[in-house]
Structures are given as C-alpha cells and as structure tokens.
Write an enzyme that holds these catalytic residues in place. Sequence first.
Site, mmCIF file in Angstrom:
data_model
loop_
_atom_site.group_PDB
_atom_site.id
_atom_site.type_symbol
_atom_site.label_atom_id
_atom_site.label_comp_id
_atom_site.label_asym_id
_atom_site.label_seq_id
_atom_site.Cartn_x
_atom_site.Cartn_y
_atom_site.Cartn_z
ATOM 1 N N ASN A 50 0.672 -1.165 0.041
ATOM 2 C CA ASN A 50 -0.093 0.088 -0.005
ATOM 3 C C ASN A 50 0.816 1.232 0.053
ATOM 4 O O ASN A 50 2.106 1.394 0.478
ATOM 5 C CB ASN A 50 -1.060 0.195 1.229
ATOM 6 N N GLU A 52 0.338 5.126 0.782
ATOM 7 C CA GLU A 52 -0.553 6.047 1.211
ATOM 8 C C GLU A 52 -0.294 7.704 0.687
ATOM 9 O O GLU A 52 1.000 7.762 0.028
ATOM 10 C CB GLU A 52 -0.807 6.006 2.544
ATOM 11 N N CYS A 61 -4.082 0.680 -2.631
ATOM 12 C CA CYS A 61 -3.840 -0.612 -1.643
ATOM 13 C C CYS A 61 -2.769 -1.288 -2.465
ATOM 14 O O CYS A 61 -2.475 -1.101 -3.666
ATOM 15 C CB CYS A 61 -5.223 -1.445 -1.939
ATOM 16 N N GLU A 63 -2.875 -4.589 -3.408
ATOM 17 C CA GLU A 63 -3.477 -5.198 -4.210
ATOM 18 C C GLU A 63 -3.350 -4.585 -5.853
ATOM 19 O O GLU A 63 -2.774 -5.013 -6.809
ATOM 20 C CB GLU A 63 -4.847 -5.980 -4.064
ATOM 21 N N CYS A 95 -9.873 -5.571 0.206
ATOM 22 C CA CYS A 95 -11.188 -4.681 0.157
ATOM 23 C C CYS A 95 -12.064 -4.910 -1.044
ATOM 24 O O CYS A 95 -11.681 -5.510 -1.869
ATOM 25 C CB CYS A 95 -10.720 -3.269 0.515
ATOM 26 N N CYS A 98 -10.663 -3.614 -4.247
ATOM 27 C CA CYS A 98 -9.474 -4.591 -4.855
ATOM 28 C C CYS A 98 -9.973 -5.986 -5.280
ATOM 29 O O CYS A 98 -9.715 -6.244 -6.406
ATOM 30 C CB CYS A 98 -8.431 -4.908 -3.911
HETATM 31 N N1 THU Z 1 -5.209 -1.663 2.251
HETATM 32 C C1 THU Z 1 -4.888 -2.493 1.443
HETATM 33 O O1 THU Z 1 -3.626 -2.206 1.049
HETATM 34 N N2 THU Z 1 -5.333 -3.301 0.805
HETATM 35 C C2 THU Z 1 -6.696 -3.690 1.177
HETATM 36 O O2 THU Z 1 -7.425 -4.573 0.563
HETATM 37 C C3 THU Z 1 -7.294 -3.028 2.473
HETATM 38 C C4 THU Z 1 -6.691 -1.547 2.711
HETATM 39 C C5 THU Z 1 -4.492 -0.444 2.948
HETATM 40 C C6 THU Z 1 -5.038 0.924 2.517
HETATM 41 C C7 THU Z 1 -4.752 1.694 3.773
HETATM 42 O O3 THU Z 1 -3.027 2.121 3.357
HETATM 43 C C8 THU Z 1 -4.351 0.786 4.757
HETATM 44 O O4 THU Z 1 -4.440 -0.463 4.371
HETATM 45 C C9 THU Z 1 -5.568 1.064 5.825
HETATM 46 O O5 THU Z 1 -6.798 1.131 5.108
#
Ligand code: THU
Length: 141
Positions: A50, A52, A61, A63, A95, A98
């Site tokens: 991920n 941010e 994310c 994925e 999520c 994704c």
């Molecule tokens: N996140 C992912 O990388 N993948 C997911 O499927 C769920 C959430 C990350 C996004 C963010 O940087 C952190 O997790 C908290 O939501």
Amino acid sequence: MAAQAIDLIRVKELVAKCLEARKMAYCPYSKFPVGAAILTADGAIITGCNVENASYGLTVCAERTAIQRAVVEGHRSFTAIAVTCDIKDHFVGPCGACRQVLMEFGGQWVVYLTKPDGSYKETSLEELLPLPFSPRHLGKD
Ligand code: THU
C-alpha cells in the site's frame, strides 16, 4: 472453468513474497502495512504494497499496486494473489475495491489470505466477489 491447482512450492514462494512486500508499505497515516504478491499465468511473481497519501483518498492498496505493476510489465493473465497485513488472529480479505479490480482480469483467481507468521487460507475471487459486475457485462471477455 475452475481456478487451477497451484504447486505448493509456488504457493509458499508467493506467500513469502507478499510478506516481504508488506515491509515496503508506505503507510505513515494508518500504520497498517499490507503486502500483495501476484502469480501470473506465465509464472512470474509481481509484488505490491500500500502507498498512502496525505490526501487520504489517493491511497492505493497493495493489491492494486501489484496489478498496476504487473500490467506495466506486460501481464494480463493471472492465476493467484497472496495478501497479508499485520493482523495475527484471523485471516483478512482484500477490500471491495480491490476485489473488483482483480475481477477486471478474470474470475479465476486463487486468493491466499496470509497471516504475518506465513500461515494462509486459500479462497477464490469467485467466493470473495459473488455475482460480480465484470468486463463480460460490457461485451468484453
Ligand atoms: N489496504 C490495502 O492495501 N489493501 C486492502 O485490501 C485493504 C486496505 C490499505 C489501504 C490503507 O493504506 C491501509 O490498508 C488502511 O486502510
């Protein structure tokens, strides 16, 4: 067509790569690192974490980072994805956004939900995203 069986050695490799990718996460706001590793149909492994952003909604994310890297590297046909985060006591799925992005590249993904200790639970995109909206609904295979 059912998702295909994957050699155990490859599964372990995929799981190890998603754990490694998690260490690269850029997540200063959530402090919730996520790692992903995709197995392509031709046997390559592409990772993502991920990434941010101070404008929170621009976060990508793990994925989706992996998918985008894979596409740039010429891959469009995929077999499996392993995903991990820091949660130790249960298996965590990707999520919803994704799941939809995975579906863009077919419904036959095997998905390995991976804990930080390397244990994993096998599931599938079909199971995680039933009754999907997919490219097929727009006349694309
Ligand atoms: N996140 C992912 O990388 N993948 C997911 O499927 C769920 C959430 C990350 C996004 C963010 O940087 C952190 O997790 C908290 O939501």
